[in-house]
Every structure is written in structure tokens, then in C-alpha cells.
Design an enzyme around this catalytic site. Structure first.
Site, PDB file in Angstrom:
ATOM      1  CB  THR A 205       0.365  -9.976  -4.884  1.00  0.00           C
ATOM      2  OG1 THR A 205      -0.564  -8.791  -4.680  1.00  0.00           O
ATOM      3  CG2 THR A 205       0.562  -9.876  -6.528  1.00  0.00           C
ATOM      4  CB  CYS A 206       3.724 -13.133  -2.750  1.00  0.00           C
ATOM      5  SG  CYS A 206       4.411 -11.654  -2.583  1.00  0.00           S
ATOM      6  CB  SER A 207       0.035 -16.065  -1.020  1.00  0.00           C
ATOM      7  OG  SER A 207       0.859 -16.600  -0.047  1.00  0.00           O
TER       8      SER A 207
ATOM      9  CB  THR B 288       2.967 -11.091   0.874  1.00  0.00           C
ATOM     10  OG1 THR B 288       3.676 -11.440  -0.093  1.00  0.00           O
ATOM     11  CG2 THR B 288       3.802 -10.867   2.281  1.00  0.00           C
TER      12      THR B 288
END
Length: 157
Positions: free
Chosen positions: A47-49, A45
Site C-alpha cells: 500500500t505504501c508503494s 511495502t
């Protein structure tokens, strides 16, 4: 919700290794170690990546130089997804753990329901754990990314 000073609940988290599936008992995995455990709502996703996992990848050596024995990322995804995401992010210094049924996340009291987006997921957080006891807990407000970053945790060590 779990609080600072409390022991982690028991649970099992999964890792896909070159030798196959490995199920980790959380109590055993974090015993006698200083651990950073951070959670993301979903692998791959935005922000996660783009920020959360990459920050820990970049700062892994500095975190370990401050006495951290293990850096682990958990998400309510299966171990296959976590392994593929770790490879795509060059996260070889990060233990990529799947909580496929969200049981560990629920035991922590850190689940959230994203409804049609993905169902039950983890809130975004980072914690410092010393021999199974949570010494620092940074839970992000919804749609935020500040206090669970690698930079913040590094400053708190």
C-alpha cells in the site's frame, strides 16, 4: 498520542543526501513552515508503494500551490532505505526521512507493534503542521488507507 493543536515533540530524523547523512532536528526543520508529514508502516511495502507515497508525488505541485512549504514522508526505516525508496518512486519533491529507532514515532505516540512482520513500526497517518503545531491529524485505523491520502489532505488545506 499527539493531538491537533499540540506542538510536535523534539526529535531527530535522518536523510541520506548526495553529500552524505544529514540528521534533521524536527523543531528546526518544521519551524516557520507549513508542512505535510505523512508516515507509512514500511518502505517498499504494497500500500505504501502503490498508493500512499505515489499520491503525494503526483499531487506535490497542487499541495505546494495551496501554501505547503514542505512535504515529508517518515517511516521506521533507516535513511538508506528511505533514499532508495524515494528514488524508486521518483519522489524528488518529497523529503524522505528515516526514523530508524522509532524514537520520533514513539514520541508522537503513533507506534504500533507488528510483531514478527517487522517489530515496532509507525501507524499510517498524515498531518498538516503549521510552524511546528499540528493543525490536522489523520490517523488510519489498522489495515486502512483513506484519510491519510494526498487527495484527502489536499481537500483539507
Amino acid at each position: 498520542m499527539i493531538e491537533q493543536g499540540q506542538h510536535l515533540p523534539s526529535g531527530t530524523l535522518s536523510e541520506l543526501t548526495n553529500d552524505g547523512m544529514k540528521n534533521h532536528d524536527v523543531t528546526e526543520l518544521f519551524a516557520h513552515k507549513k508542512v505535510i508529514l505523512f508516515a507509512v508502516p514500511g518502505a517498499f511495502t504494497p500500500t505504501c508503494s502503490e498508493a500512499h507515497l505515489p499520491g503525494y508525488v503526483v499531487l506535490a505541485d497542487q499541495l505546494k500551490a495551496k501554501g505547503v512549504d514542505l512535504i515529508a514522508c517518515v517511516s521506521v526505516n533507516d535513511a538508506f532505505v528511505m533514499q532508495a525508496w524515494g528514488e524508486a518512486q521518483n519522489a524528488s519533491e518529497i523529503l524522505m526521512l528515516g526514523d530508524g529507532d522509532a524514537s520520533f514515532t514513539k514520541a508522537l505516540g503513533l507506534e504500533m507493534d507488528t510483531a514478527g512482520f517487522g517489530g515496532v513500526r509507525s501507524q499510517r497517518y498524515a498531518m498538516i503542521i503549521d510552524n511546528g503545531v499540528v493543525t490536522t491529524l489523520n490517523v488510519e485505523p489498522p489495515k486502512s488507507f483513506e484519510i491519510s491520502s494526498a487527495e484527502t489532505i489536499l481537500a483539507q488545506l
